[in-house]
Every structure is written in structure tokens, then in C-alpha cells.
Design an enzyme around this catalytic site. Structure first.
Site, PDB file in Angstrom:
ATOM      1  N   CYS A 141      -1.350   6.351  -9.085  1.00 14.14           N
ATOM      2  CA  CYS A 141      -1.250   5.090  -8.828  1.00 14.14           C
ATOM      3  C   CYS A 141      -1.470   3.822  -7.931  1.00 14.14           C
ATOM      4  O   CYS A 141      -2.570   4.090  -8.624  1.00 14.14           O
ATOM      5  CB  CYS A 141       0.659   5.728  -8.273  1.00 14.14           C
ATOM      6  SG  CYS A 141      -0.424   6.439  -6.275  1.00 14.14           S
ATOM      7  N   GLU A 142      -1.018   3.361  -7.399  1.00 13.95           N
ATOM      8  CA  GLU A 142      -2.187   2.042  -6.677  1.00 13.95           C
ATOM      9  C   GLU A 142      -3.207   2.551  -6.149  1.00 13.95           C
ATOM     10  O   GLU A 142      -4.479   2.338  -6.022  1.00 13.95           O
ATOM     11  CB  GLU A 142      -1.009   1.164  -5.939  1.00 13.95           C
ATOM     12  CG  GLU A 142      -1.935   0.676  -5.104  1.00 13.95           C
ATOM     13  CD  GLU A 142      -1.347  -1.006  -4.469  1.00 13.95           C
ATOM     14  OE1 GLU A 142      -1.821  -1.861  -4.051  1.00 13.95           O
ATOM     15  OE2 GLU A 142      -0.205  -0.843  -3.596  1.00 13.95           O
TER      16      GLU A 142
END
Length: 238
Positions: free
Chosen positions: A100-101
């Protein structure tokens, strides 16, 4: 039969999992890989080891559209992803890499859910796993983009808390919190000492034959060179 010592070493290398480590303080046993290892995967170093791979971007759709690792696919609904992976699995060795980020929250949730679904699917054949090779990209998209912008499409980085997407972010975070609350109340099942989400790449665990999904990318071609940028799969449910 192997005729030369070099053949034995090559066979062992092909059987070994990706170079990985376990992040201290994390409540799961899903191994992490570095961005350098991911680059080797994307450049085909492990094509002889796996039949197909999936780099799974667990960010929200606006983040993915704003810039993603070239060749990645976007899933941020764990039930949808599990359905894709286990309803139409095919024989073969499959590599799953989640991020994810920052790979601190959303990617671990998705990876753990896939592992638990795998344990449930193969409950009668423990410790068999349909997808034994599951990894999380350490540092997530943020770290990867900072050093390998040229391997992203578009070459951009939209943060989760970008002001222009504040409403969508709040809505999606609410969905995640709701799903996590349901998960915490659900009954869990322990398999052996390590629990339901044990990683087969953890010490003293054996690897099993993996299966693949109809929607995977073929390892015979580079996903970075042949990825159809106009038709990126974005599997999201609201």
C-alpha cells in the site's frame, strides 16, 4: 539425477523462496521483501521459479490512478480479492506481493486475509497452501517511488490524504474500520503453534505447491514492458 554439483545448486536456488525478512513488532508472520528484490522480480530474475506473479496494490483507486508500480493490479477489497484467488485457482507456482502507501496497514490486512482464506480452503490438507508465496513490499509505494519513479505509471505519487480526495478517503477509511471491526468479532481457528496465518517461508516451515488465478500475468513476459496501461484492472467495491 544431477550430473554436476552446479546442477544441484541451481535446483536448490530455484526451490528457494524470495530473499525476505520478518519485520519486528508486526503481529503477522507474512515476510517482507525490499524494493530491490521487487525490481529483480519485475526484471525476470525469478521467471524460472514462478509460473505467474501478482503485484497487488492495496491503495484506494484514486491513489492507484495517480501513479502505481507498472504492472501492478489494484485490489482494496479483501473479499473481492479472495474470491478472485480461490474461486478459479489453476495449477502452477504463483507469487503474490502486496503493498500500500507505506505497507504498514492496508497491505498487511489484505495479505493476512488471503492467508487465512487459504488455511480455511485447505483445512483438510494442512499445512498445504494454495498460495504459499505471499510477501509484503517493505516501505510500500512511497519508498519504491522515491527511488524508482521511472518504474511507475504514471510517474506520479498521490498520497492517501490528498486534499482533493478527502471525501473519498474518509469513506474508504470508514469501510476499512467497519470491516476490521467485523473481523475482530469473527471466530478464528488456530493451526499448529503459529496460528492460522503462519508463513511457510518462516523458519522450520515447508513449502508446498502453489496454484494460480485465471487473471494472473504470465511470467514469460515482463509486466513492465507489456502491461496494458490503458486497461489497468481496478477491482474496488464501495
Amino acid at each position: 539425477m544431477f550430473e554436476h554439483p552446479g546442477d544441484i545448486m541451481k535446483a536448490k536456488a530455484e526451490e528457494a523462496p524470495l530473499p525476505h525478512f520478518f519485520q519486528e513488532g508486526q503481529p503477522d508472520s507474512i515476510p517482507r521483501i525490499t524494493k530491490d528484490t521487487l525490481l529483480e522480480v519485475l526484471d525476470g530474475k525469478f521467471d524460472g521459479t514462478y509460473d505467474q506473479r501478482m503485484v497487488i496494490d492495496c491503495r484506494f483507486e484514486y491513489e492507484f490512478d495517480g501513479g502505481h508500480i507498472d504492472g501492478a493490479v489494484n485490489y482494496n477489497d479483501k473479499e473481492l480479492l479472495a474470491g478472485q484467488l480461490f474461486e478459479a485457482a489453476l495449477p502452477g507456482k504463483t507469487l503474490l506481493i502486496f503493498h500500500c502507501e507505506y505497507s504498514a496497514h492496508r497491505a498487511p490486512i489484505m495479505a493476512r486475509h488471503v492467508r487465512k482464506q487459504d488455511r480455511t480452503t485447505n483445512i483438510e490438507q494442512y499445512p498445504k497452501l494454495t498460495y504459499p508465496e505471499v510477501y509484503i513490499l517493505d516501505g510500500g509505494y512511497s519508498t519504491f517511488f522515491s527511488q524508482h519513479r521511472e518504474r511507475c505509471f504514471p510517474q506520479n505519487y498521490v498520497e492517501m490524504d490528498a486534499k482533493e480526495h478527502a471525501y473519498t478517503c474518509e469513506r474508504e477509511m470508514g469501510r476499512l474500520r467497519q470491516n476490521r471491526s467485523k473481523l475482530s468479532r469473527a471466530q478464528t481457528f488456530a493451526f499448529g503453534q503459529g496460528g492460522v496465518d503462519d508463513s511457510p517461508t518462516a523458519p522450520n516451515r515447508s513449502r508446498t505447491t502453489a496454484s494460480c488465478d485465471l487473471m494472473m500475468m504470465d511470467m514469460t513476459s515482463s509486466p513492465c514492458l507489456n502491461y496494458d496501461r490503458g486497461h489497468a484492472r481496478r477491482m474496488v467495491s464501495y
